[in-house]
Design a protein around this motif. Sequence first.
Motif, PDB file in Angstrom:
ATOM      1  N   GLY A 102       0.823  -1.210   0.000  1.00  0.00           N
ATOM      2  CA  GLY A 102       0.000   0.000   0.000  1.00  0.00           C
ATOM      3  C   GLY A 102       0.854   1.257   0.000  1.00  0.00           C
ATOM      4  O   GLY A 102       1.870   1.340  -0.692  1.00  0.00           O
ATOM      5  N   GLU A 103       0.454   2.241   0.779  1.00  0.00           N
ATOM      6  CA  GLU A 103       1.172   3.518   0.818  1.00  0.00           C
ATOM      7  C   GLU A 103       2.597   3.376   1.334  1.00  0.00           C
ATOM      8  O   GLU A 103       3.461   4.191   1.036  1.00  0.00           O
ATOM      9  N   ARG A 104       2.846   2.321   2.122  1.00  0.00           N
ATOM     10  CA  ARG A 104       4.197   2.125   2.647  1.00  0.00           C
ATOM     11  C   ARG A 104       5.212   1.954   1.516  1.00  0.00           C
ATOM     12  O   ARG A 104       6.390   2.304   1.665  1.00  0.00           O
ATOM     13  N   ALA A 105       4.769   1.429   0.376  1.00  0.00           N
ATOM     14  CA  ALA A 105       5.667   1.222  -0.761  1.00  0.00           C
ATOM     15  C   ALA A 105       6.306   2.529  -1.232  1.00  0.00           C
ATOM     16  O   ALA A 105       7.433   2.531  -1.733  1.00  0.00           O
ATOM     17  N   ARG A 106       5.615   3.648  -1.050  1.00  0.00           N
ATOM     18  CA  ARG A 106       6.153   4.936  -1.494  1.00  0.00           C
ATOM     19  C   ARG A 106       7.091   5.558  -0.458  1.00  0.00           C
ATOM     20  O   ARG A 106       7.764   6.547  -0.749  1.00  0.00           O
ATOM     21  N   GLU A 107       7.138   4.977   0.723  1.00  0.00           N
ATOM     22  CA  GLU A 107       7.957   5.544   1.798  1.00  0.00           C
ATOM     23  C   GLU A 107       9.260   4.783   2.021  1.00  0.00           C
ATOM     24  O   GLU A 107      10.221   5.339   2.542  1.00  0.00           O
ATOM     25  N   VAL A 108       9.279   3.502   1.647  1.00  0.00           N
ATOM     26  CA  VAL A 108      10.404   2.649   1.979  1.00  0.00           C
ATOM     27  C   VAL A 108      11.436   2.638   0.841  1.00  0.00           C
ATOM     28  O   VAL A 108      11.062   2.603  -0.339  1.00  0.00           O
ATOM     29  N   PRO A 109      12.733   2.711   1.142  1.00  0.00           N
ATOM     30  CA  PRO A 109      13.748   2.642   0.084  1.00  0.00           C
ATOM     31  C   PRO A 109      13.822   1.247  -0.534  1.00  0.00           C
ATOM     32  O   PRO A 109      13.654   0.236   0.159  1.00  0.00           O
ATOM     33  N   VAL A 110      14.076   1.223  -1.831  1.00  0.00           N
ATOM     34  CA  VAL A 110      14.177  -0.008  -2.610  1.00  0.00           C
ATOM     35  C   VAL A 110      15.466   0.066  -3.414  1.00  0.00           C
ATOM     36  O   VAL A 110      15.817   1.134  -3.919  1.00  0.00           O
ATOM     37  N   SER A 111      16.193  -1.052  -3.545  1.00  0.00           N
ATOM     38  CA  SER A 111      17.371  -1.021  -4.422  1.00  0.00           C
ATOM     39  C   SER A 111      17.646  -2.395  -4.999  1.00  0.00           C
ATOM     40  O   SER A 111      17.150  -3.411  -4.502  1.00  0.00           O
ATOM     41  N   SER A 112      18.458  -2.416  -6.052  1.00  0.00           N
ATOM     42  CA  SER A 112      18.839  -3.653  -6.716  1.00  0.00           C
ATOM     43  C   SER A 112      20.356  -3.759  -6.778  1.00  0.00           C
ATOM     44  O   SER A 112      21.019  -2.938  -7.427  1.00  0.00           O
ATOM     45  N   ILE A 113      20.910  -4.793  -6.129  1.00  0.00           N
ATOM     46  CA  ILE A 113      22.364  -4.971  -6.189  1.00  0.00           C
ATOM     47  C   ILE A 113      22.789  -5.626  -7.501  1.00  0.00           C
ATOM     48  O   ILE A 113      23.988  -5.684  -7.805  1.00  0.00           O
ATOM     49  N   LYS A 114      21.834  -6.119  -8.304  1.00  0.00           N
ATOM     50  CA  LYS A 114      22.195  -6.654  -9.619  1.00  0.00           C
ATOM     51  C   LYS A 114      22.809  -5.579 -10.499  1.00  0.00           C
ATOM     52  O   LYS A 114      23.505  -5.885 -11.469  1.00  0.00           O
ATOM     53  N   SER A 115      22.554  -4.329 -10.178  1.00  0.00           N
ATOM     54  CA  SER A 115      23.185  -3.235 -10.924  1.00  0.00           C
ATOM     55  C   SER A 115      24.690  -3.255 -10.766  1.00  0.00           C
ATOM     56  O   SER A 115      25.418  -2.696 -11.595  1.00  0.00           O
ATOM     57  N   MET A 116      25.190  -3.923  -9.705  1.00  0.00           N
ATOM     58  CA  MET A 116      26.630  -3.956  -9.429  1.00  0.00           C
ATOM     59  C   MET A 116      27.256  -5.327  -9.644  1.00  0.00           C
ATOM     60  O   MET A 116      28.389  -5.424 -10.125  1.00  0.00           O
ATOM     61  N   VAL A 117      26.538  -6.405  -9.289  1.00  0.00           N
ATOM     62  CA  VAL A 117      27.125  -7.750  -9.372  1.00  0.00           C
ATOM     63  C   VAL A 117      26.449  -8.624 -10.421  1.00  0.00           C
ATOM     64  O   VAL A 117      26.766  -9.816 -10.531  1.00  0.00           O
ATOM     65  N   GLY A 118      25.562  -8.067 -11.218  1.00  0.00           N
ATOM     66  CA  GLY A 118      24.907  -8.836 -12.259  1.00  0.00           C
ATOM     67  C   GLY A 118      23.907  -9.837 -11.705  1.00  0.00           C
ATOM     68  O   GLY A 118      23.629  -9.888 -10.511  1.00  0.00           O
ATOM     69  N   HIS A 119      23.383 -10.645 -12.624  1.00  0.00           N
ATOM     70  CA  HIS A 119      22.349 -11.627 -12.279  1.00  0.00           C
ATOM     71  C   HIS A 119      22.957 -13.024 -12.400  1.00  0.00           C
ATOM     72  O   HIS A 119      23.104 -13.552 -13.501  1.00  0.00           O
TER      73      HIS A 119
END
Length: 421
Positions: free
Chosen positions: A329-346
């Motif tokens: 819900g609204e919490r999704a807009r407040e919590v930080p999200v990130s992807s480490i695949k941007s650095m170590v790939g998939h």
Amino acid sequence: MNRTAVITGIGVVAPGGIGTKGFWELLTAGRTATRRISLFDPTGFRSQVAAECDFDPAAEGLSPQEIRRMDRAAQFAVAATREALADSGLTPAEAPAHRTGVSLGSAVGCTTGLEEEYVVLSDAGRLRLVDHRYGVPQLYGYMVPSTLAVETAWACGAEGPVGLVSTGCTSGLDAVGYGAQLITEGSADVMVAGATDAPISPITSACFDAIKATSPNNDDPAHASRPFDHRRDGFVLGEGAAVMVLEERGRAQARGAHVYAELAGFAGRSNAFHMTGLRPDGREMAEAIRVALDRARLAPDDVDYINAHGSGTRQNDRHETAAFKRALGERAREVPVSSIKSMVGHSLGAIGAIEVAACALALDHQVVPPTANLRHPDPECDLDYVPLTARDHTMDVVLSVGSGFGGFQTAMLLSRPGRAR
């Protein structure tokens, strides 16, 4: 009796950083480990970049016999296992063999060894019927993915439950979740859990080339992996392993172990929809998140950070964004999200375990790793994706999610030690 699984040891083999310390330094610096493929000649391939591990098995303590016997993925797993055990400080007396197990994940098993042997047996593809006389004695082991779990069990002396989980790109998350469940149900007191994959090979690259899933950004490898960026053009293949020592919380506390995190909740779902496609509404991933929250007795507002699957494909990024909004819900807009695949790939089956390790370290250090290369945010992905720079952030609960070919969707919640639920 209320039994909870906790992480007391971490071992990592990852692109750009062999060992947990190097891995965490790479993530918090926001550096990328992607480069032109060096493990084979990628000339002629659509995608010629990957995130490779600078791995020297001899330097990591493997004997010449172990190096000869083991596939690259098995070498990763054993090196990570040894680091995790050393980090945990467990002694044999504190981890009886019959109460110690292994839960290892892998998507493609011993791909490297199998392909190398096929090239030899078929005389580089010239022979339609391969000549078995040229096969190495361990060829059968390469054919059986459970060999990876066996090697790990030998490395830690486990005589309890030992198994391999292969659920595509959610294998790592699922293997750790399964290991935690064995502890909570009382089947084991210690589980060595994680995942490994070494898929950077011609056959794997050709498969992803065929469906145009990987990035063709060959001129700028460092910026090829761009999750949630409007200019992304596919994921970057990676490799590696992460192994964690899981213990029953009471036993860990009694011996004064350092606890990185508690495994608070875990759930998996399938979309039963398409081998590679995802519905844009994110319903199945949202359901996995909801069930994981219920099992952890947590609410959406308790989630302080989300480690996204964040592969860097348009359909995945849209699917995840929708799933987070649907589940939180609204919490999704407040919590930080990130992807480490941007650095170590998939790294396919391994990445889920590598991401669990990153989440445990994030909780331990109270730092959110960034999403590297996120310079042109996709308007359809309108959450806080922590672009470029790591962020100090107070966290009690972390959510990690995975999405895999075949429709697999997995969610796992980690919490700080001792957090009341």
